[in-house]
Design an enzyme around this catalytic site. Structure first.
Site, PDB file in Angstrom:
ATOM      1  N   GLU A  39      12.732  -9.070   2.101  1.00 51.83           N
ATOM      2  CA  GLU A  39      11.934  -7.924   2.560  1.00 51.83           C
ATOM      3  C   GLU A  39      12.766  -6.665   2.355  1.00 51.83           C
ATOM      4  OE1 GLU A  39       9.916  -6.235   6.717  1.00 51.83           O
ATOM      5  OE2 GLU A  39      11.014  -8.136   6.731  1.00 51.83           O
ATOM      6  N   HIS A  65      12.736  -2.232   2.512  1.00 51.38           N
ATOM      7  CA  HIS A  65      12.107  -0.969   2.914  1.00 51.38           C
ATOM      8  C   HIS A  65      13.021   0.166   2.499  1.00 51.38           C
ATOM      9  CE1 HIS A  65       8.923  -2.913   5.127  1.00 51.38           C
ATOM     10  NE2 HIS A  65       9.847  -3.734   5.611  1.00 51.38           N
ATOM     11  N   PRO A  98       0.793  -1.220   0.000  1.00 50.27           N
ATOM     12  CA  PRO A  98       0.000   0.000   0.000  1.00 50.27           C
ATOM     13  C   PRO A  98       0.832   1.280   0.000  1.00 50.27           C
ATOM     14  CG  PRO A  98      -0.185  -1.117   2.117  1.00 50.27           C
ATOM     15  CD  PRO A  98       0.546  -2.035   1.188  1.00 50.27           C
ATOM     16  N   ASN A  99       0.326   2.220  -0.771  1.00 51.56           N
ATOM     17  CA  ASN A  99       0.848   3.578  -0.881  1.00 51.56           C
ATOM     18  C   ASN A  99       2.153   3.693  -1.658  1.00 51.56           C
ATOM     19  OD1 ASN A  99      -1.317   4.757   0.624  1.00 51.56           O
ATOM     20  ND2 ASN A  99      -0.366   3.892   2.444  1.00 51.56           N
ATOM     21  N   ASN A 126       8.175  -5.337  -0.689  1.00 48.20           N
ATOM     22  CA  ASN A 126       8.064  -4.195   0.206  1.00 48.20           C
ATOM     23  C   ASN A 126       6.592  -4.159   0.598  1.00 48.20           C
ATOM     24  OD1 ASN A 126       7.754  -1.766   1.521  1.00 48.20           O
ATOM     25  ND2 ASN A 126       9.105  -0.637   0.146  1.00 48.20           N
ATOM     26  N   ARG A 149       4.910  11.171  -2.472  1.00 42.99           N
ATOM     27  CA  ARG A 149       4.581  10.975  -1.055  1.00 42.99           C
ATOM     28  C   ARG A 149       5.833  11.148  -0.197  1.00 42.99           C
ATOM     29  NH1 ARG A 149       4.090   5.361   1.980  1.00 42.99           N
ATOM     30  NH2 ARG A 149       3.452   6.107   4.018  1.00 42.99           N
ATOM     31  N   ALA A 209       2.857  -0.666   4.796  1.00 43.39           N
ATOM     32  CA  ALA A 209       2.260  -0.721   6.136  1.00 43.39           C
ATOM     33  C   ALA A 209       1.827  -2.127   6.548  1.00 43.39           C
ATOM     34  CB  ALA A 209       1.079   0.234   6.223  1.00 43.39           C
ATOM     35  N   TYR A 222      11.057   9.165   1.332  1.00 43.68           N
ATOM     36  CA  TYR A 222      11.066   8.119   0.308  1.00 43.68           C
ATOM     37  C   TYR A 222      11.776   8.512  -0.981  1.00 43.68           C
ATOM     38  CZ  TYR A 222       7.600   6.146   3.447  1.00 43.68           C
ATOM     39  OH  TYR A 222       6.952   5.653   4.553  1.00 43.68           O
ATOM     40  N   ARG A 259      12.353   5.522  12.723  1.00 44.83           N
ATOM     41  CA  ARG A 259      11.054   6.167  12.587  1.00 44.83           C
ATOM     42  C   ARG A 259      10.163   5.830  13.782  1.00 44.83           C
ATOM     43  NH1 ARG A 259       8.813   5.436   6.806  1.00 44.83           N
ATOM     44  NH2 ARG A 259       7.502   7.127   7.549  1.00 44.83           N
TER      45      ARG A 259
END
Length: 150
Positions: A103, A105, A15-16, A79, A23, A82, A28, A112
């Site tokens: 995985e 990111h 998502p996103n 990735n 964004r 969320a 990012y 964060r």
């Protein structure tokens, strides 16, 4: 065209991630999802692999893609966005298909918010690449190719 599952890498973005480039560019970066997919595709091709890419904001679509990968891919770069912090279902799917999964990111999630520090995916991932920006996708494809090729 026949897909050679032993030479195919599935790239999944959650998502996103379709909003990459616009964004929170301070977190990012300015690269778009198309840029990320192109980088991953070029890296895969340099290593003798094909890359199939999918982005979805829907958990079930990602689950279905992981299940389908069992017969169509040699491994997965993911990735989960969320869903990293919420989806036992994605972790179960990755574990259930018995394919190597990396995985990735873009940001260093450990620098964060505290809720981003936990990943349901990490325990079932073959490797984890965090905080390398979009270059993390290149590293993830390279690592996955290494694992697949033995």
């Amino acid at each position: 065209m026949t897909v050679n599952a032993s030479r195919t890498i599935l790239l999944l973005n959650g998502p996103n991630l379709n909003l990459l480039g616009t964004r929170e560019p301070d977190i990012y970066g300015r690269d778009t999802l198309a840029d990320v997919e192109q980088l991953a595709r070029e890296t895969a091709e340099e290593l003798g692999f094909e890359l199939k890419a999918l982005q979805s904001n829907h958990e079930g679509v990602l689950l279905d893609a992981i299940h389908e990968a069992r017969g169509t891919a040699a491994g997965i770069v993911i990735n989960p966005g969320a869903f990293t912090h919420t989806s036992i279902a994605l972790a179960d799917a990755i574990s259930g298909v018995s394919l190597p999964a990396i995985e990735v990111h873009i940001s260093n999630v450990h620098q964060r918010e505290a809720f981003r520090h936990h990943s349901y995916i990490s325990p079932v991932a073959s490797s984890i690449i965090i905080g390398a920006g979009v270059n993390g996708y290149k590293l993830a494809v390279q690592q996955l190719a290494h694992l697949i090729s033995g």
